[in-house]
Design a protein around this motif. Structure first.
Motif, PDB file in Angstrom:
ATOM      1  N   VAL A 122      18.096  75.340 -17.722  1.00 17.93           N
ATOM      2  CA  VAL A 122      16.823  75.155 -17.011  1.00 17.93           C
ATOM      3  C   VAL A 122      15.686  75.854 -17.736  1.00 17.93           C
ATOM      4  CG1 VAL A 122      15.563  75.750 -14.892  1.00 17.93           C
ATOM      5  CG2 VAL A 122      17.835  74.700 -14.746  1.00 17.93           C
ATOM      6  N   GLU A 137      12.659  73.734 -19.161  1.00 14.04           N
ATOM      7  CA  GLU A 137      11.465  73.816 -18.325  1.00 14.04           C
ATOM      8  C   GLU A 137      10.382  74.670 -18.962  1.00 14.04           C
ATOM      9  OE1 GLU A 137      10.799  72.153 -15.655  1.00 14.04           O
ATOM     10  OE2 GLU A 137      12.761  71.463 -14.972  1.00 14.04           O
ATOM     11  N   ILE A 140       9.093  74.998 -11.049  1.00 19.13           N
ATOM     12  CA  ILE A 140       9.009  75.058  -9.588  1.00 19.13           C
ATOM     13  C   ILE A 140       7.857  74.158  -9.129  1.00 19.13           C
ATOM     14  CG2 ILE A 140       8.571  76.557  -7.597  1.00 19.13           C
ATOM     15  CD1 ILE A 140      11.249  77.157  -9.006  1.00 19.13           C
ATOM     16  N   LEU A 185      13.180  81.153  -9.554  1.00 21.64           N
ATOM     17  CA  LEU A 185      14.223  80.490 -10.334  1.00 21.64           C
ATOM     18  C   LEU A 185      15.595  80.746  -9.720  1.00 21.64           C
ATOM     19  CD1 LEU A 185      15.241  78.933 -12.850  1.00 21.64           C
ATOM     20  CD2 LEU A 185      15.273  81.135 -14.048  1.00 21.64           C
ATOM     21  N   GLU A 216      15.900  78.711  -6.379  1.00 19.40           N
ATOM     22  CA  GLU A 216      16.000  77.262  -6.569  1.00 19.40           C
ATOM     23  C   GLU A 216      17.287  76.870  -7.299  1.00 19.40           C
ATOM     24  OE1 GLU A 216      13.912  74.776  -5.429  1.00 19.40           O
ATOM     25  OE2 GLU A 216      12.973  76.381  -4.290  1.00 19.40           O
ATOM     26  N   LEU A 217      17.672  77.671  -8.277  1.00 14.21           N
ATOM     27  CA  LEU A 217      18.907  77.378  -9.010  1.00 14.21           C
ATOM     28  C   LEU A 217      20.122  77.595  -8.121  1.00 14.21           C
ATOM     29  CD1 LEU A 217      19.766  76.354 -11.719  1.00 14.21           C
ATOM     30  CD2 LEU A 217      19.748  78.691 -12.570  1.00 14.21           C
ATOM     31  N   ALA A 225      20.371  74.595  -5.967  1.00 18.29           N
ATOM     32  CA  ALA A 225      20.887  73.439  -6.713  1.00 18.29           C
ATOM     33  C   ALA A 225      22.403  73.546  -6.891  1.00 18.29           C
ATOM     34  CB  ALA A 225      20.188  73.330  -8.074  1.00 18.29           C
ATOM     35  N   ALA A 263      24.145  71.407 -11.875  1.00 21.32           N
ATOM     36  CA  ALA A 263      23.126  72.241 -11.234  1.00 21.32           C
ATOM     37  C   ALA A 263      21.787  72.100 -11.951  1.00 21.32           C
ATOM     38  CB  ALA A 263      23.566  73.697 -11.185  1.00 21.32           C
ATOM     39  N   SER A 264      21.796  72.063 -13.276  1.00 25.11           N
ATOM     40  CA  SER A 264      20.568  71.862 -14.040  1.00 25.11           C
ATOM     41  C   SER A 264      19.951  70.506 -13.685  1.00 25.11           C
ATOM     42  CB  SER A 264      20.855  71.944 -15.540  1.00 25.11           C
ATOM     43  OG  SER A 264      19.718  71.561 -16.299  1.00 25.11           O
ATOM     44  N   THR A 309      20.456  68.732 -10.915  1.00 23.93           N
ATOM     45  CA  THR A 309      20.011  68.759  -9.530  1.00 23.93           C
ATOM     46  C   THR A 309      18.720  69.554  -9.386  1.00 23.93           C
ATOM     47  OG1 THR A 309      22.274  68.485  -8.759  1.00 23.93           O
ATOM     48  CG2 THR A 309      20.701  69.375  -7.171  1.00 23.93           C
ATOM     49  N   TYR A 310      18.597  70.648 -10.102  1.00 23.29           N
ATOM     50  CA  TYR A 310      17.363  71.442 -10.114  1.00 23.29           C
ATOM     51  C   TYR A 310      16.189  70.549 -10.505  1.00 23.29           C
ATOM     52  CZ  TYR A 310      14.239  75.327 -11.517  1.00 23.29           C
ATOM     53  OH  TYR A 310      13.191  76.213 -11.643  1.00 23.29           O
ATOM     54  N   ASN A 311      16.422  69.660 -11.463  1.00 26.95           N
ATOM     55  CA  ASN A 311      15.368  68.812 -12.005  1.00 26.95           C
ATOM     56  C   ASN A 311      15.046  67.613 -11.115  1.00 26.95           C
ATOM     57  OD1 ASN A 311      14.945  66.413 -14.483  1.00 26.95           O
ATOM     58  ND2 ASN A 311      13.519  68.111 -14.296  1.00 26.95           N
TER      59      ASN A 311
END
Length: 155
Positions: free
Chosen positions: A23, A27, A47, A66, A69-70, A73, A94-95, A97-99
């Motif tokens: 991430v 990001e 974010i 971070l 949110e991570l 995710a 997870a990366s 889904t975070y996105n």
């Protein structure tokens, strides 16, 4: 430091560490809100929730956002997958889904294939998620390639 080195270092902290490496690599961090490529106000490490242009944050605030949110995710990945996944795959998902968001992950063909036991097919689906605002973005192509590589570890 290369992405591979960051992921290897993150492996010591398990899926969360590896996902964090992905991430933050893709990001980047901005302490001042900006518009992302499709016009969404974004702050820190990608974010978007509750962010408005002109908003600022400190590194410590970004670290906390971070982590929250991570963590959400990763929890979504664990909640929606029917079978235990290795940390490398959990990190990749997870990366992702975070996105894209937990809702998109929950409705995805990727998840359906994964839950049906087609891990290779599920990981291959990552390569399809390279569009934002109706156009293919080079940054998403690179990110999905890295997520797919991590997803496929051990196949």
């Amino acid at each position: 430091m290369s992405l591979r080195t960051k992921i290897a270092a993150g492996a010591l902290a398990g899926a969360m560490g590896m996902a964090g490496a992905l991430v933050t690599w893709f990001e980047g961090r901005s302490l001042v809100a900006y518009l992302d490529p499709v016009g969404i106000p974004t702050l820190c490490d990608g974010i978007t929730a509750g962010v408005s242009l002109g908003q600022t944050a400190t590194d410590a605030e970004c670290d906390a956002l971070l982590a929250g949110e991570l963590g959400a995710a990763l929890a979504a990945v664990d909640r929606h997958t029917l079978h235990p996944q290795p940390d490398t795959r959990r990190a990749a998902l997870a990366s992702f889904t975070y996105n894209v968001g937990a809702g998109a992950f929950a409705r995805s063909t990727l998840l359906r294939l994964l839950n049906a036991g087609d891990v290779a097919g599920a990981c291959a689906e990552l390569s399809r998620w390279v569009f934002a605002g109706g156009r293919e973005l080079a940054g998403l192509v690179r990110r999905r390639a890295a997520e797919r590589e991590l997803c496929e570890v051990g196949l």
